[in-house]
Design a protein around this motif. Sequence first.
Motif, PDB file in Angstrom:
ATOM      1  N   MET A   1      22.457 -71.075 -12.860  1.00 27.56           N
ATOM      2  CA  MET A   1      22.266 -72.395 -13.443  1.00 27.56           C
ATOM      3  C   MET A   1      21.071 -73.112 -12.809  1.00 27.56           C
ATOM      4  SD  MET A   1      24.819 -75.691 -13.508  1.00 27.56           S
ATOM      5  CE  MET A   1      25.292 -75.931 -15.191  1.00 27.56           C
ATOM      6  N   ILE A   2      21.104 -73.250 -11.473  1.00 23.74           N
ATOM      7  CA  ILE A   2      20.007 -73.908 -10.767  1.00 23.74           C
ATOM      8  C   ILE A   2      19.653 -73.076  -9.544  1.00 23.74           C
ATOM      9  CG2 ILE A   2      20.573 -76.225 -11.580  1.00 23.74           C
ATOM     10  CD1 ILE A   2      21.852 -76.771  -8.823  1.00 23.74           C
ATOM     11  N   THR A   3      18.540 -73.410  -8.927  1.00 25.42           N
ATOM     12  CA  THR A   3      18.062 -72.682  -7.753  1.00 25.42           C
ATOM     13  C   THR A   3      17.824 -73.656  -6.594  1.00 25.42           C
ATOM     14  OG1 THR A   3      15.740 -73.019  -8.332  1.00 25.42           O
ATOM     15  CG2 THR A   3      16.829 -71.049  -9.266  1.00 25.42           C
ATOM     16  N   PRO A   4      17.670 -73.123  -5.389  1.00 28.35           N
ATOM     17  CA  PRO A   4      17.293 -73.991  -4.268  1.00 28.35           C
ATOM     18  C   PRO A   4      15.979 -74.723  -4.534  1.00 28.35           C
ATOM     19  CG  PRO A   4      18.115 -71.903  -3.433  1.00 28.35           C
ATOM     20  CD  PRO A   4      17.982 -71.754  -4.935  1.00 28.35           C
ATOM     21  N   GLU A   5      15.050 -74.057  -5.208  1.00 24.09           N
ATOM     22  CA  GLU A   5      13.758 -74.686  -5.525  1.00 24.09           C
ATOM     23  C   GLU A   5      13.943 -75.888  -6.444  1.00 24.09           C
ATOM     24  OE1 GLU A   5      13.311 -70.646  -4.101  1.00 24.09           O
ATOM     25  OE2 GLU A   5      14.389 -71.338  -5.876  1.00 24.09           O
ATOM     26  N   TYR A   6      14.864 -75.784  -7.394  1.00 18.70           N
ATOM     27  CA  TYR A   6      15.173 -76.911  -8.272  1.00 18.70           C
ATOM     28  C   TYR A   6      15.695 -78.083  -7.448  1.00 18.70           C
ATOM     29  CZ  TYR A   6      17.971 -79.792 -11.426  1.00 18.70           C
ATOM     30  OH  TYR A   6      18.532 -80.853 -12.091  1.00 18.70           O
ATOM     31  N   CYS A   7      16.598 -77.821  -6.535  1.00 17.23           N
ATOM     32  CA  CYS A   7      17.162 -78.897  -5.700  1.00 17.23           C
ATOM     33  C   CYS A   7      16.067 -79.608  -4.924  1.00 17.23           C
ATOM     34  CB  CYS A   7      18.203 -78.333  -4.740  1.00 17.23           C
ATOM     35  SG  CYS A   7      19.672 -77.690  -5.569  1.00 17.23           S
ATOM     36  N   LEU A   8      15.149 -78.863  -4.335  1.00 19.01           N
ATOM     37  CA  LEU A   8      14.074 -79.484  -3.565  1.00 19.01           C
ATOM     38  C   LEU A   8      13.119 -80.261  -4.467  1.00 19.01           C
ATOM     39  CD1 LEU A   8      12.793 -80.016  -0.852  1.00 19.01           C
ATOM     40  CD2 LEU A   8      11.613 -77.800  -1.049  1.00 19.01           C
ATOM     41  N   LEU A   9      12.776 -79.695  -5.618  1.00 17.76           N
ATOM     42  CA  LEU A   9      11.915 -80.404  -6.563  1.00 17.76           C
ATOM     43  C   LEU A   9      12.544 -81.739  -6.967  1.00 17.76           C
ATOM     44  CD1 LEU A   9       9.479 -80.547  -8.569  1.00 17.76           C
ATOM     45  CD2 LEU A   9      11.002 -79.421 -10.225  1.00 17.76           C
ATOM     46  N   MET A  10      13.814 -81.703  -7.317  1.00 14.95           N
ATOM     47  CA  MET A  10      14.474 -82.923  -7.776  1.00 14.95           C
ATOM     48  C   MET A  10      14.679 -83.935  -6.650  1.00 14.95           C
ATOM     49  SD  MET A  10      14.497 -82.603 -10.954  1.00 14.95           S
ATOM     50  CE  MET A  10      15.469 -84.026 -11.403  1.00 14.95           C
ATOM     51  N   ALA A  11      14.933 -83.477  -5.441  1.00 16.67           N
ATOM     52  CA  ALA A  11      15.068 -84.400  -4.308  1.00 16.67           C
ATOM     53  C   ALA A  11      13.728 -85.074  -4.016  1.00 16.67           C
ATOM     54  CB  ALA A  11      15.581 -83.657  -3.076  1.00 16.67           C
ATOM     55  N   ARG A  12      12.650 -84.310  -4.088  1.00 15.84           N
ATOM     56  CA  ARG A  12      11.320 -84.901  -3.874  1.00 15.84           C
ATOM     57  C   ARG A  12      10.958 -85.851  -5.018  1.00 15.84           C
ATOM     58  NH1 ARG A  12       8.376 -79.458  -1.577  1.00 15.84           N
ATOM     59  NH2 ARG A  12       8.868 -79.856   0.613  1.00 15.84           N
ATOM     60  N   TYR A  13      11.306 -85.478  -6.224  1.00 18.80           N
ATOM     61  CA  TYR A  13      11.059 -86.345  -7.380  1.00 18.80           C
ATOM     62  C   TYR A  13      11.824 -87.660  -7.232  1.00 18.80           C
ATOM     63  CZ  TYR A  13      11.275 -88.067 -12.186  1.00 18.80           C
ATOM     64  OH  TYR A  13      11.208 -88.863 -13.314  1.00 18.80           O
ATOM     65  N   ASN A  14      13.074 -87.573  -6.845  1.00 15.60           N
ATOM     66  CA  ASN A  14      13.903 -88.755  -6.620  1.00 15.60           C
ATOM     67  C   ASN A  14      13.255 -89.681  -5.588  1.00 15.60           C
ATOM     68  OD1 ASN A  14      16.564 -90.287  -6.540  1.00 15.60           O
ATOM     69  ND2 ASN A  14      16.471 -89.515  -4.453  1.00 15.60           N
TER      70      ASN A  14
ATOM     71  N   ALA B   1      18.208 -80.754   0.674  1.00 12.45           N
ATOM     72  CA  ALA B   1      17.634 -79.833  -0.309  1.00 12.45           C
ATOM     73  C   ALA B   1      16.783 -78.751   0.352  1.00 12.45           C
ATOM     74  CB  ALA B   1      16.806 -80.607  -1.335  1.00 12.45           C
ATOM     75  N   LYS B   2      16.113 -79.090   1.439  1.00  9.52           N
ATOM     76  CA  LYS B   2      15.304 -78.086   2.142  1.00  9.52           C
ATOM     77  C   LYS B   2      16.156 -76.958   2.703  1.00  9.52           C
ATOM     78  CE  LYS B   2      11.362 -80.941   3.477  1.00  9.52           C
ATOM     79  NZ  LYS B   2      10.659 -81.614   4.589  1.00  9.52           N
ATOM     80  N   GLY B   3      17.423 -77.225   2.947  1.00  9.14           N
ATOM     81  CA  GLY B   3      18.300 -76.213   3.517  1.00  9.14           C
ATOM     82  C   GLY B   3      19.192 -75.500   2.521  1.00  9.14           C
ATOM     83  N   VAL B   4      19.123 -75.874   1.252  1.00  6.77           N
ATOM     84  CA  VAL B   4      19.994 -75.262   0.241  1.00  6.77           C
ATOM     85  C   VAL B   4      19.620 -73.796   0.036  1.00  6.77           C
ATOM     86  CG1 VAL B   4      20.593 -75.275  -2.227  1.00  6.77           C
ATOM     87  CG2 VAL B   4      20.517 -77.421  -0.949  1.00  6.77           C
ATOM     88  N   THR B   5      20.645 -72.953  -0.007  1.00  7.50           N
ATOM     89  CA  THR B   5      20.467 -71.528  -0.300  1.00  7.50           C
ATOM     90  C   THR B   5      21.150 -71.209  -1.624  1.00  7.50           C
ATOM     91  OG1 THR B   5      22.534 -70.836   0.760  1.00  7.50           O
ATOM     92  CG2 THR B   5      20.561 -71.025   2.185  1.00  7.50           C
ATOM     93  N   HIS B   6      20.904 -70.020  -2.122  1.00  9.15           N
ATOM     94  CA  HIS B   6      21.574 -69.594  -3.364  1.00  9.15           C
ATOM     95  C   HIS B   6      23.090 -69.614  -3.185  1.00  9.15           C
ATOM     96  CE1 HIS B   6      18.119 -68.563  -5.844  1.00  9.15           C
ATOM     97  NE2 HIS B   6      17.547 -68.116  -4.744  1.00  9.15           N
ATOM     98  N   LEU B   7      23.571 -69.223  -2.014  1.00 11.05           N
ATOM     99  CA  LEU B   7      25.004 -69.221  -1.756  1.00 11.05           C
ATOM    100  C   LEU B   7      25.582 -70.638  -1.825  1.00 11.05           C
ATOM    101  CD1 LEU B   7      27.441 -67.468  -1.058  1.00 11.05           C
ATOM    102  CD2 LEU B   7      26.883 -67.787   1.359  1.00 11.05           C
ATOM    103  N   ASP B   8      24.810 -71.634  -1.395  1.00 10.91           N
ATOM    104  CA  ASP B   8      25.268 -73.033  -1.438  1.00 10.91           C
ATOM    105  C   ASP B   8      25.485 -73.526  -2.865  1.00 10.91           C
ATOM    106  OD1 ASP B   8      25.126 -73.355   1.365  1.00 10.91           O
ATOM    107  OD2 ASP B   8      22.988 -73.845   1.230  1.00 10.91           O
ATOM    108  N   LEU B   9      24.948 -72.839  -3.828  1.00 14.96           N
ATOM    109  CA  LEU B   9      25.038 -73.246  -5.232  1.00 14.96           C
ATOM    110  C   LEU B   9      26.177 -72.553  -5.971  1.00 14.96           C
ATOM    111  CD1 LEU B   9      21.209 -73.182  -5.971  1.00 14.96           C
ATOM    112  CD2 LEU B   9      22.623 -75.143  -5.308  1.00 14.96           C
ATOM    113  N   THR B  10      26.986 -71.810  -5.240  1.00 15.61           N
ATOM    114  CA  THR B  10      28.095 -71.079  -5.848  1.00 15.61           C
ATOM    115  C   THR B  10      29.423 -71.734  -5.485  1.00 15.61           C
ATOM    116  OG1 THR B  10      28.331 -69.581  -3.976  1.00 15.61           O
ATOM    117  CG2 THR B  10      26.809 -68.909  -5.723  1.00 15.61           C
TER     118      THR B  10
ATOM    119  N   ILE C   1      25.743 -80.803  -8.457  1.00 20.82           N
ATOM    120  CA  ILE C   1      24.383 -81.102  -7.993  1.00 20.82           C
ATOM    121  C   ILE C   1      23.527 -81.563  -9.165  1.00 20.82           C
ATOM    122  CG2 ILE C   1      22.287 -80.072  -7.026  1.00 20.82           C
ATOM    123  CD1 ILE C   1      24.245 -78.273  -5.324  1.00 20.82           C
ATOM    124  N   VAL C   2      23.626 -80.878 -10.293  1.00 14.11           N
ATOM    125  CA  VAL C   2      22.903 -81.307 -11.490  1.00 14.11           C
ATOM    126  C   VAL C   2      23.341 -82.720 -11.878  1.00 14.11           C
ATOM    127  CG1 VAL C   2      22.600 -80.886 -13.968  1.00 14.11           C
ATOM    128  CG2 VAL C   2      22.443 -78.980 -12.348  1.00 14.11           C
TER     129      VAL C   2
END
Length: 169
Positions: free
Chosen positions: A1-14, A103-112, A134-135
């Motif tokens: 669904m989402i990736t760690p990169e998405y989380c960081l992008l959205m946190a920086r955007y926010n 968001a900098k520390g989010v891993t793929h496992l954190d999204l499961t 998260i979404v």
Amino acid sequence: MITPEYCLLMARYNRWQNAELLKSMESMTDAELRADRSAFFGSIFATVNHLLWGDTLWISRFDGGAGPAETDLTKTDTTDMTHTLAEWSTERFRTDARLVTWAKGVTHLDLTGDLTWYSGSVQSDVSKPRAMCIVQMFNHQTHHRGQVHAMLGAANAPMYTTDIPFMPE
């Protein structure tokens, strides 16, 4: 669904959008910020307080840190978290830094898996997929900032771009 990169992008955007929002809000008087603009939460200030409250609640679920100071899980007024623009600005800065750090520390496992919490809104435990939650946090931010952006425009406050491709590196 989402990736760690998405989380960081959205946190920086926010973080970027909240900094731009603050510049616009600083051009207004306290009375203008608190004026009823027929929005869901009434005023610009009430809406940004609700957004800060929601961000603080969601990030506490993800990073295990402190949530909003309100301990009553049945609280329905989420618009009084701060009382001045300066106080809001300080708490917003801290919360945005916390979101980016997480968001900098989010891993793929954190999204499961599922996230389980007690919801004051429905007065029961809720369990939903962590990635969906998260979404929801990022969508909630964009939704309410969109409302604020419209209110700022109607109030003739300085406007700013909201497009992710124009975010500074």
